[in-house]
Design a protein around this motif. Structure first.
Motif, PDB file in Angstrom:
ATOM      1  N   HIS A 185     -12.486  -7.365   1.077  1.00  0.00           N
ATOM      2  CA  HIS A 185     -12.244  -6.920  -0.295  1.00  0.00           C
ATOM      3  C   HIS A 185     -13.477  -7.174  -1.143  1.00  0.00           C
ATOM      4  O   HIS A 185     -14.198  -8.156  -0.908  1.00  0.00           O
ATOM      5  CB  HIS A 185     -11.054  -7.725  -0.844  1.00  0.00           C
ATOM      6  CG  HIS A 185     -10.832  -7.661  -2.335  1.00  0.00           C
ATOM      7  ND1 HIS A 185     -11.547  -8.427  -3.237  1.00  0.00           N
ATOM      8  CD2 HIS A 185      -9.964  -6.940  -3.084  1.00  0.00           C
ATOM      9  CE1 HIS A 185     -11.120  -8.169  -4.469  1.00  0.00           C
ATOM     10  NE2 HIS A 185     -10.159  -7.278  -4.404  1.00  0.00           N
ATOM     11  N   ALA A 186     -13.731  -6.327  -2.117  1.00  0.00           N
ATOM     12  CA  ALA A 186     -14.738  -6.642  -3.148  1.00  0.00           C
ATOM     13  C   ALA A 186     -14.391  -5.877  -4.414  1.00  0.00           C
ATOM     14  O   ALA A 186     -13.848  -4.769  -4.355  1.00  0.00           O
ATOM     15  CB  ALA A 186     -16.147  -6.276  -2.689  1.00  0.00           C
ATOM     16  N   PHE A 187     -14.676  -6.508  -5.529  1.00  0.00           N
ATOM     17  CA  PHE A 187     -14.442  -5.891  -6.841  1.00  0.00           C
ATOM     18  C   PHE A 187     -15.717  -6.154  -7.627  1.00  0.00           C
ATOM     19  O   PHE A 187     -15.924  -7.249  -8.118  1.00  0.00           O
ATOM     20  CB  PHE A 187     -13.236  -6.567  -7.499  1.00  0.00           C
ATOM     21  CG  PHE A 187     -12.770  -5.928  -8.787  1.00  0.00           C
ATOM     22  CD1 PHE A 187     -13.294  -4.732  -9.237  1.00  0.00           C
ATOM     23  CD2 PHE A 187     -11.775  -6.529  -9.537  1.00  0.00           C
ATOM     24  CE1 PHE A 187     -12.849  -4.141 -10.409  1.00  0.00           C
ATOM     25  CE2 PHE A 187     -11.314  -5.949 -10.718  1.00  0.00           C
ATOM     26  CZ  PHE A 187     -11.856  -4.758 -11.149  1.00  0.00           C
ATOM     27  N   LEU A 188     -16.581  -5.141  -7.707  1.00  0.00           N
ATOM     28  CA  LEU A 188     -17.940  -5.413  -8.205  1.00  0.00           C
ATOM     29  C   LEU A 188     -18.245  -4.764  -9.548  1.00  0.00           C
ATOM     30  O   LEU A 188     -19.268  -5.056 -10.162  1.00  0.00           O
ATOM     31  CB  LEU A 188     -18.975  -4.971  -7.163  1.00  0.00           C
ATOM     32  CG  LEU A 188     -18.809  -5.622  -5.775  1.00  0.00           C
ATOM     33  CD1 LEU A 188     -19.906  -5.148  -4.832  1.00  0.00           C
ATOM     34  CD2 LEU A 188     -18.791  -7.148  -5.866  1.00  0.00           C
ATOM     35  N   SER A 189     -17.396  -3.876 -10.017  1.00  0.00           N
ATOM     36  CA  SER A 189     -17.671  -3.244 -11.298  1.00  0.00           C
ATOM     37  C   SER A 189     -16.367  -2.746 -11.902  1.00  0.00           C
ATOM     38  O   SER A 189     -15.473  -2.329 -11.179  1.00  0.00           O
ATOM     39  CB  SER A 189     -18.649  -2.084 -11.104  1.00  0.00           C
ATOM     40  OG  SER A 189     -19.168  -1.687 -12.341  1.00  0.00           O
ATOM     41  N   PHE A 222      -7.996  -3.669   7.567  1.00  0.00           N
ATOM     42  CA  PHE A 222      -8.082  -2.883   6.329  1.00  0.00           C
ATOM     43  C   PHE A 222      -9.292  -3.247   5.482  1.00  0.00           C
ATOM     44  O   PHE A 222      -9.860  -4.337   5.618  1.00  0.00           O
ATOM     45  CB  PHE A 222      -6.802  -3.032   5.481  1.00  0.00           C
ATOM     46  CG  PHE A 222      -6.547  -4.432   4.975  1.00  0.00           C
ATOM     47  CD1 PHE A 222      -7.094  -4.857   3.777  1.00  0.00           C
ATOM     48  CD2 PHE A 222      -5.745  -5.315   5.697  1.00  0.00           C
ATOM     49  CE1 PHE A 222      -6.855  -6.145   3.309  1.00  0.00           C
ATOM     50  CE2 PHE A 222      -5.508  -6.600   5.235  1.00  0.00           C
ATOM     51  CZ  PHE A 222      -6.063  -7.015   4.036  1.00  0.00           C
ATOM     52  N   ILE A 223      -9.671  -2.300   4.648  1.00  0.00           N
ATOM     53  CA  ILE A 223     -10.718  -2.511   3.644  1.00  0.00           C
ATOM     54  C   ILE A 223     -10.068  -2.282   2.289  1.00  0.00           C
ATOM     55  O   ILE A 223      -9.441  -1.237   2.055  1.00  0.00           O
ATOM     56  CB  ILE A 223     -11.885  -1.510   3.826  1.00  0.00           C
ATOM     57  CG1 ILE A 223     -12.558  -1.663   5.188  1.00  0.00           C
ATOM     58  CG2 ILE A 223     -12.883  -1.642   2.668  1.00  0.00           C
ATOM     59  CD1 ILE A 223     -13.417  -2.895   5.363  1.00  0.00           C
ATOM     60  N   ASN A 224     -10.221  -3.270   1.405  1.00  0.00           N
ATOM     61  CA  ASN A 224      -9.587  -3.215   0.090  1.00  0.00           C
ATOM     62  C   ASN A 224     -10.658  -2.945  -0.969  1.00  0.00           C
ATOM     63  O   ASN A 224     -11.477  -3.812  -1.268  1.00  0.00           O
ATOM     64  CB  ASN A 224      -8.877  -4.552  -0.150  1.00  0.00           C
ATOM     65  CG  ASN A 224      -8.130  -4.593  -1.464  1.00  0.00           C
ATOM     66  OD1 ASN A 224      -8.320  -3.742  -2.329  1.00  0.00           O
ATOM     67  ND2 ASN A 224      -7.291  -5.595  -1.615  1.00  0.00           N
ATOM     68  N   LEU A 225     -10.624  -1.744  -1.523  1.00  0.00           N
ATOM     69  CA  LEU A 225     -11.652  -1.350  -2.507  1.00  0.00           C
ATOM     70  C   LEU A 225     -11.341  -1.877  -3.905  1.00  0.00           C
ATOM     71  O   LEU A 225     -12.105  -1.633  -4.839  1.00  0.00           O
ATOM     72  CB  LEU A 225     -11.781   0.179  -2.542  1.00  0.00           C
ATOM     73  CG  LEU A 225     -12.208   0.837  -1.228  1.00  0.00           C
ATOM     74  CD1 LEU A 225     -12.177   2.365  -1.369  1.00  0.00           C
ATOM     75  CD2 LEU A 225     -13.599   0.381  -0.805  1.00  0.00           C
ATOM     76  N   SER A 226     -10.204  -2.545  -4.048  1.00  0.00           N
ATOM     77  CA  SER A 226      -9.829  -3.205  -5.298  1.00  0.00           C
ATOM     78  C   SER A 226      -9.712  -2.225  -6.475  1.00  0.00           C
ATOM     79  O   SER A 226      -9.395  -1.058  -6.292  1.00  0.00           O
ATOM     80  CB  SER A 226     -10.833  -4.327  -5.602  1.00  0.00           C
ATOM     81  OG  SER A 226     -10.376  -5.099  -6.672  1.00  0.00           O
ATOM     82  N   GLY A 227      -9.952  -2.731  -7.686  1.00  0.00           N
ATOM     83  CA  GLY A 227      -9.820  -1.894  -8.888  1.00  0.00           C
ATOM     84  C   GLY A 227     -11.164  -1.350  -9.325  1.00  0.00           C
ATOM     85  O   GLY A 227     -12.096  -1.308  -8.539  1.00  0.00           O
ATOM     86  N   TYR A 268      -7.174   0.286   1.305  1.00  0.00           N
ATOM     87  CA  TYR A 268      -6.294  -0.164   0.224  1.00  0.00           C
ATOM     88  C   TYR A 268      -7.051  -0.113  -1.091  1.00  0.00           C
ATOM     89  O   TYR A 268      -8.280  -0.260  -1.131  1.00  0.00           O
ATOM     90  CB  TYR A 268      -5.833  -1.613   0.450  1.00  0.00           C
ATOM     91  CG  TYR A 268      -4.943  -1.842   1.658  1.00  0.00           C
ATOM     92  CD1 TYR A 268      -4.224  -0.804   2.251  1.00  0.00           C
ATOM     93  CD2 TYR A 268      -4.818  -3.123   2.193  1.00  0.00           C
ATOM     94  CE1 TYR A 268      -3.410  -1.050   3.351  1.00  0.00           C
ATOM     95  CE2 TYR A 268      -4.000  -3.370   3.291  1.00  0.00           C
ATOM     96  CZ  TYR A 268      -3.303  -2.323   3.867  1.00  0.00           C
ATOM     97  OH  TYR A 268      -2.495  -2.570   4.958  1.00  0.00           O
ATOM     98  N   THR A 269      -6.303   0.071  -2.176  1.00  0.00           N
ATOM     99  CA  THR A 269      -6.888  -0.004  -3.519  1.00  0.00           C
ATOM    100  C   THR A 269      -5.984  -0.894  -4.366  1.00  0.00           C
ATOM    101  O   THR A 269      -4.809  -1.116  -4.023  1.00  0.00           O
ATOM    102  CB  THR A 269      -6.999   1.388  -4.169  1.00  0.00           C
ATOM    103  OG1 THR A 269      -5.704   2.003  -4.186  1.00  0.00           O
ATOM    104  CG2 THR A 269      -7.954   2.279  -3.398  1.00  0.00           C
ATOM    105  N   GLU A 270      -6.537  -1.406  -5.449  1.00  0.00           N
ATOM    106  CA  GLU A 270      -5.774  -2.279  -6.370  1.00  0.00           C
ATOM    107  C   GLU A 270      -6.052  -1.835  -7.793  1.00  0.00           C
ATOM    108  O   GLU A 270      -6.545  -2.614  -8.602  1.00  0.00           O
ATOM    109  CB  GLU A 270      -6.249  -3.736  -6.266  1.00  0.00           C
ATOM    110  CG  GLU A 270      -6.110  -4.436  -4.952  1.00  0.00           C
ATOM    111  CD  GLU A 270      -6.788  -5.826  -4.972  1.00  0.00           C
ATOM    112  OE1 GLU A 270      -7.692  -6.079  -5.781  1.00  0.00           O
ATOM    113  OE2 GLU A 270      -6.381  -6.660  -4.159  1.00  0.00           O
ATOM    114  N   LEU A 271      -5.759  -0.586  -8.087  1.00  0.00           N
ATOM    115  CA  LEU A 271      -6.122  -0.091  -9.418  1.00  0.00           C
ATOM    116  C   LEU A 271      -5.091  -0.473 -10.469  1.00  0.00           C
ATOM    117  O   LEU A 271      -3.890  -0.521 -10.192  1.00  0.00           O
ATOM    118  CB  LEU A 271      -6.282   1.430  -9.366  1.00  0.00           C
ATOM    119  CG  LEU A 271      -7.458   1.875  -8.494  1.00  0.00           C
ATOM    120  CD1 LEU A 271      -7.340   3.350  -8.151  1.00  0.00           C
ATOM    121  CD2 LEU A 271      -8.784   1.583  -9.195  1.00  0.00           C
TER     122      LEU A 271
END
Ligand code: PLP
Length: 418
Positions: A185-189, A222-227, A268-271
């Motif tokens: 997972h990463a949430f970079l911007s 899985f790869i979690n692209l986060s928000g 996966y996404t976490e928007l």
């Protein structure tokens, strides 16, 4: 050009039953946007959006999304409890927290949530307080990233995630302790306005996943692209083209993961913002006009209902309902009633002439709006309404009352008779 999803006539009808201020959400807009979004990622077999509960933690809203396949992304004890109450458990919960208190890990494990570890030391911490699961996610902080902005800061200044060497070490430790499946997972911007954000992030995570697999033998499931996908707060901004974003991620997937035989990796996404912000508005009434060194319009709401302008200087577009086409002839500061000079929904905003009683529609308050509300100055937060697709309006969260405010106060013993 930004158009409110309710007309003045509809707003007047609503205020007969529900006086201002209130947050209102557009069911039709939420559902249509979600369906467009899911279509953009339908090429990926295991795809799932975990709605970032913190953006709009209201059951009536969350259910619209979870009824249509979404999971929940939680970051605290109460958000986990909210998911449980809604019947969302197991791998339909992503638990992405940081500086995590032990009881939160305990509940996350009890619910069978996917745990997204924020730090290498959390491996031992989690093992000690709740045991390690078979599937686990690790949050990556690469230190540098080409697309960053001021809400999140440079990754090297952000408190989140493992460094690259820590990922290798962490994966090895987790494998040795029996973990079988991994997520990254990463949430970079945050609030990004370029269609390149997700594809660029995906490339970084896919490459790292390939390296980690080669290095440690870990199975990446899985790869979690986060928000982070943004919305056009300004009227002259174009919305992100979600189909293009989905295509960009697909291209990266085909170029980086498929050749390595990693064709079972779910995205996966976490928007939060992208799912909700444009489909919610704060509606308030102009109750005071003040002409001193500037012209002020005072509303019956304040930053306690929508903190983003005060906190980040964020722009929220304002429409004076019924005056959509009226000439913009006055420059106003539109303010709330807090004893704080940053309590301004808009500063030096060119608007039509506002009269007392006009209904003020503050756009894009559907995410990080009511949710960031607070009780400073003893202000009571507004309630939330849902505009259903059939035009009916339902209260999905009531306005706070003085009793809510006093519920945590304790007067016992202060005024005992001698
Ligand atoms: C806040 C947050 C999100 C949602 O971010 P948006 O910008 O609203 O999409 C997702 N994941 C984590 C871990 C977060 O902290």
């Amino acid at each position: 050009m930004k158009t409110p999803f309710i007309t003045l006539e509809k707003a007047r009808e609503i205020t007969k039953q529900f006086p201002t201020p209130f947050h209102i959400y557009d069911e039709k807009g939420i559902i249509e946007n979600l369906e467009r979004f899911k279509a953009a990622f339908s090429w990926n077999k295991g795809f799932r959006e975990y709605f970032a509960v913190k953006a709009t933690p209201t059951p009536g809203i969350i259910k619209l999304l979870t009824d249509r396949g979404c999971g929940t992304d939680c970051s605290s004890l109460t958000e986990l409890m909210l998911s449980e109450k809604m019947g969302i458990t197991g791998e339909r919960i992503m638990f992405s927290s940081n500086a995590t208190p032990p009881e939160e890990f305990v509940l996350a494990r009890k619910l069978g949530a996917i745990i997204n570890l924020d730090d290498i030391t959390h491996i031992d911490f989690l093992e000690r307080v709740a045991g390690l699961p078979e599937t686990i996610c690790c949050r990556y902080n690469p230190g540098v990233f080409t697309i960053s902005n001021s809400i999140m800061d440079e990754p090297s200044n952000a408190k989140y995630g493992f460094t690259r060497p820590q990922l290798s070490e962490g994966f090895k430790t987790l494998l040795s302790k029996g973990v079988k499946h991994f997520g990254l997972h990463a949430f970079l911007s945050s609030n990004t306005s370029t269609e390149e954000y997700y594809p660029t992030l995906a490339r970084e995570l896919f490459k790292t996943a390939v390296e980690l697999k080669k290095e440690t033998g870990a199975h990446i499931s899985f790869i979690n692209l986060s928000g982070g996908i943004g919305i056009p707060y300004y009227p002259d901004q174009a919305p992100n083209d979600i189909a293009l974003i989905g295509e960009g991620v697909k291209k990266a997937y085909e170029e980086i993961l498929i050749p390595e035989g990693m064709d079972d990796v779910a995205i996966y996404t976490e928007l939060g913002r992208y799912m909700l912000a444009p489909y919610g508005a704060l509606v308030a009434t102009a109750i005071h006009r003040k002409d001193t060194h500037k012209h002020y319009i005072g509303l019956d709401s304040c930053a306690c209902d929508l903190m983003r302008p005060a906190m980040y200087g964020a722009y929220h577009h304002i429409t004076v309902l019924g005056k959509e086409d009226a000439p913009k002839v006055q420059t106003y500061d539109v303010t709330g009633s807090l004893c704080e000079n940053n309590d301004k929904f808009a500063v030096d905003r060119l608007l039509p002439e506002i009269e007392m009683g006009d209904l003020i529609y503050i756009h894009d308050a559907g995410a990080h709006g009511r949710a960031m509300g607070y009780n400073y100055n003893g202000k009571l937060r507004a309630g939330e309404l849902l505009l259903h697709t059939d035009g009916s309006v339902e209260m999905i969260r009531r306005r706070e009352t003085p009793e809510d405010y006093f519920a945590t106060l304790d007067f016992t013993g202060l005024f005992d008779e001698k």
